[in-house]
Design a protein around this motif. Sequence first.
Motif, mmCIF file in Angstrom:
data_model
loop_
_atom_site.group_PDB
_atom_site.id
_atom_site.type_symbol
_atom_site.label_atom_id
_atom_site.label_comp_id
_atom_site.label_asym_id
_atom_site.label_seq_id
_atom_site.Cartn_x
_atom_site.Cartn_y
_atom_site.Cartn_z
ATOM 1 N N PRO A 183 50.229 40.584 27.892
ATOM 2 C CA PRO A 183 50.555 39.543 28.876
ATOM 3 C C PRO A 183 50.032 38.181 28.432
ATOM 4 O O PRO A 183 49.015 38.082 27.738
ATOM 5 C CB PRO A 183 49.845 40.025 30.143
ATOM 6 C CG PRO A 183 48.819 40.989 29.691
ATOM 7 C CD PRO A 183 49.300 41.592 28.423
ATOM 8 N N ALA A 184 50.748 37.138 28.833
ATOM 9 C CA ALA A 184 50.303 35.778 28.490
ATOM 10 C C ALA A 184 48.934 35.499 29.100
ATOM 11 O O ALA A 184 48.070 34.880 28.469
ATOM 12 C CB ALA A 184 51.338 34.767 28.978
ATOM 13 N N THR A 185 48.734 35.963 30.316
ATOM 14 C CA THR A 185 47.442 35.856 30.993
ATOM 15 C C THR A 185 47.053 37.247 31.470
ATOM 16 O O THR A 185 47.712 37.796 32.362
ATOM 17 C CB THR A 185 47.507 34.905 32.196
ATOM 18 O OG1 THR A 185 47.931 33.611 31.763
ATOM 19 C CG2 THR A 185 46.148 34.794 32.872
ATOM 20 N N PRO A 186 46.022 37.841 30.906
ATOM 21 C CA PRO A 186 45.666 39.201 31.307
ATOM 22 C C PRO A 186 45.260 39.253 32.777
ATOM 23 O O PRO A 186 44.523 38.381 33.257
ATOM 24 C CB PRO A 186 44.473 39.542 30.404
ATOM 25 C CG PRO A 186 44.547 38.579 29.284
ATOM 26 C CD PRO A 186 45.164 37.337 29.826
ATOM 27 N N PRO A 187 45.745 40.254 33.518
ATOM 28 C CA PRO A 187 45.309 40.391 34.909
ATOM 29 C C PRO A 187 43.883 40.921 34.980
ATOM 30 O O PRO A 187 43.364 41.494 34.007
ATOM 31 C CB PRO A 187 46.287 41.417 35.475
ATOM 32 C CG PRO A 187 46.642 42.270 34.301
ATOM 33 C CD PRO A 187 46.671 41.333 33.118
ATOM 34 N N LEU A 188 43.253 40.726 36.126
ATOM 35 C CA LEU A 188 41.972 41.372 36.359
ATOM 36 C C LEU A 188 42.169 42.876 36.345
ATOM 37 O O LEU A 188 43.181 43.394 36.831
ATOM 38 C CB LEU A 188 41.395 40.954 37.720
ATOM 39 C CG LEU A 188 41.127 39.478 37.974
ATOM 40 C CD1 LEU A 188 40.506 39.299 39.357
ATOM 41 C CD2 LEU A 188 40.245 38.882 36.895
ATOM 42 N N VAL A 189 41.206 43.589 35.791
ATOM 43 C CA VAL A 189 41.234 45.052 35.800
ATOM 44 C C VAL A 189 40.176 45.534 36.783
ATOM 45 O O VAL A 189 38.985 45.223 36.642
ATOM 46 C CB VAL A 189 40.977 45.626 34.396
ATOM 47 C CG1 VAL A 189 40.828 47.145 34.468
ATOM 48 C CG2 VAL A 189 42.114 45.244 33.450
ATOM 49 N N TYR A 190 40.627 46.289 37.784
ATOM 50 C CA TYR A 190 39.743 46.809 38.823
ATOM 51 C C TYR A 190 39.353 48.248 38.508
ATOM 52 O O TYR A 190 40.097 48.976 37.854
ATOM 53 C CB TYR A 190 40.441 46.779 40.188
ATOM 54 C CG TYR A 190 40.733 45.393 40.699
ATOM 55 C CD1 TYR A 190 39.915 44.793 41.653
ATOM 56 C CD2 TYR A 190 41.830 44.684 40.232
ATOM 57 C CE1 TYR A 190 40.187 43.515 42.124
ATOM 58 C CE2 TYR A 190 42.110 43.404 40.693
ATOM 59 C CZ TYR A 190 41.278 42.830 41.639
ATOM 60 O OH TYR A 190 41.548 41.557 42.099
ATOM 61 N N ALA A 191 38.180 48.638 39.009
ATOM 62 C CA ALA A 191 37.743 50.030 38.921
ATOM 63 C C ALA A 191 37.326 50.488 40.311
ATOM 64 O O ALA A 191 36.711 49.721 41.064
ATOM 65 C CB ALA A 191 36.581 50.182 37.945
ATOM 66 N N ALA A 192 37.667 51.704 40.663
ATOM 67 C CA ALA A 192 37.220 52.269 41.932
ATOM 68 C C ALA A 192 35.793 52.770 41.774
ATOM 69 O O ALA A 192 35.418 53.322 40.736
ATOM 70 C CB ALA A 192 38.128 53.413 42.358
ATOM 71 N N ALA A 193 34.985 52.559 42.814
ATOM 72 C CA ALA A 193 33.584 52.985 42.730
ATOM 73 C C ALA A 193 33.063 53.305 44.116
ATOM 74 O O ALA A 193 33.469 52.696 45.111
ATOM 75 C CB ALA A 193 32.734 51.890 42.091
ATOM 76 N N GLU A 194 32.146 54.280 44.165
ATOM 77 C CA GLU A 194 31.508 54.617 45.435
ATOM 78 C C GLU A 194 30.030 54.934 45.248
ATOM 79 O O GLU A 194 29.184 54.337 45.890
ATOM 80 C CB GLU A 194 32.225 55.793 46.105
ATOM 81 C CG GLU A 194 31.700 56.094 47.493
ATOM 82 C CD GLU A 194 32.628 56.981 48.290
ATOM 83 O OE1 GLU A 194 32.351 57.192 49.480
ATOM 84 O OE2 GLU A 194 33.630 57.466 47.740
ATOM 85 N N GLY A 195 29.700 55.861 44.366
ATOM 86 C CA GLY A 195 28.297 56.204 44.154
ATOM 87 C C GLY A 195 27.545 55.089 43.441
ATOM 88 O O GLY A 195 28.136 54.217 42.800
ATOM 89 N N PRO A 196 26.204 55.090 43.523
ATOM 90 C CA PRO A 196 25.396 54.010 42.943
ATOM 91 C C PRO A 196 25.640 53.787 41.449
ATOM 92 O O PRO A 196 25.737 52.640 41.000
ATOM 93 C CB PRO A 196 23.955 54.468 43.201
ATOM 94 C CG PRO A 196 24.053 55.387 44.365
ATOM 95 C CD PRO A 196 25.377 56.069 44.244
#
Length: 291
Positions: A150-163
Amino acid sequence: MTRLGAIFNPYTHSPDEFRDAVLAAESAGLPELWIWEDCFRLSAFSTVGAALAWTESLRIGIGIAPMPLRNVAATAMEVATIERLFPGRLLPGVGHGVLEWMGQVGARVASPLTLMREYVPALKGLLAGEQVSVDGRYVQLDAVRLDYPPATPPLVYAAAEGPKTLRLSGEVADGTVLDSGHTAAEHATATAAIREARQAAGRSGAHDVVAYVVTAFGADAEARAISDVGDKPDPASRALWGEPADVAAGAREFFDAGVDDVVLLPASRGDIAEFYRAAGEVARLVTADAR
């Protein structure tokens, strides 16, 4: 910046209802619609591509697609292709996946944290147009580079719950997706851990925190919202309900806790188009309040 979106829930609505729901979301003026990929329901990238093609301005979030199901290069190709076709409208997220389901398909890993530590940086590097080599426990890439990043990379999210996962998300991802059923105070603890880990890892810039919150509008809204939260302590503090102004006021508690993007998860019973219309009004109130 505070934002507000809503969810298309694959447990209460089928793929046959997806197109009408997407069009209703855009018509309602919702800024964002989020989906998730649970085995064995909706595919993440096919639904996202269709939704973006049907609409003009709606942003679509994937919260999340399971990492064990796909080679990281395949995920990077999917994200890059969608981002080039619909620039700036994709919010891609990945996660561990439900371990039992990963076992059913022969994709369960012994250390989900190790997988995330290897996978997310590799995905980000590929989307940035870099040549990536990794010789990890789960991710192996030998001088891989996307031909069409991509010309501008999107943010990459991660799912998280435990510490541990919360801290790791802060270290390696651009944003974190937090599941529903938590109080604003619990989210405050989570967001603090994420951002402390990000700072400790020497990463600059903001980290975008997304939180799903069970929500109901209309008749019996309180009962429906609390019912969907389940048998957790103080369920009333884990959901939002009422008129759009009531929900907007409740969402502010989550924003004050460090959440950047409150994403409304429809309570199980109710018309999805009506829900999106009310959620669109909440989004307008939140935007006006942030100015």
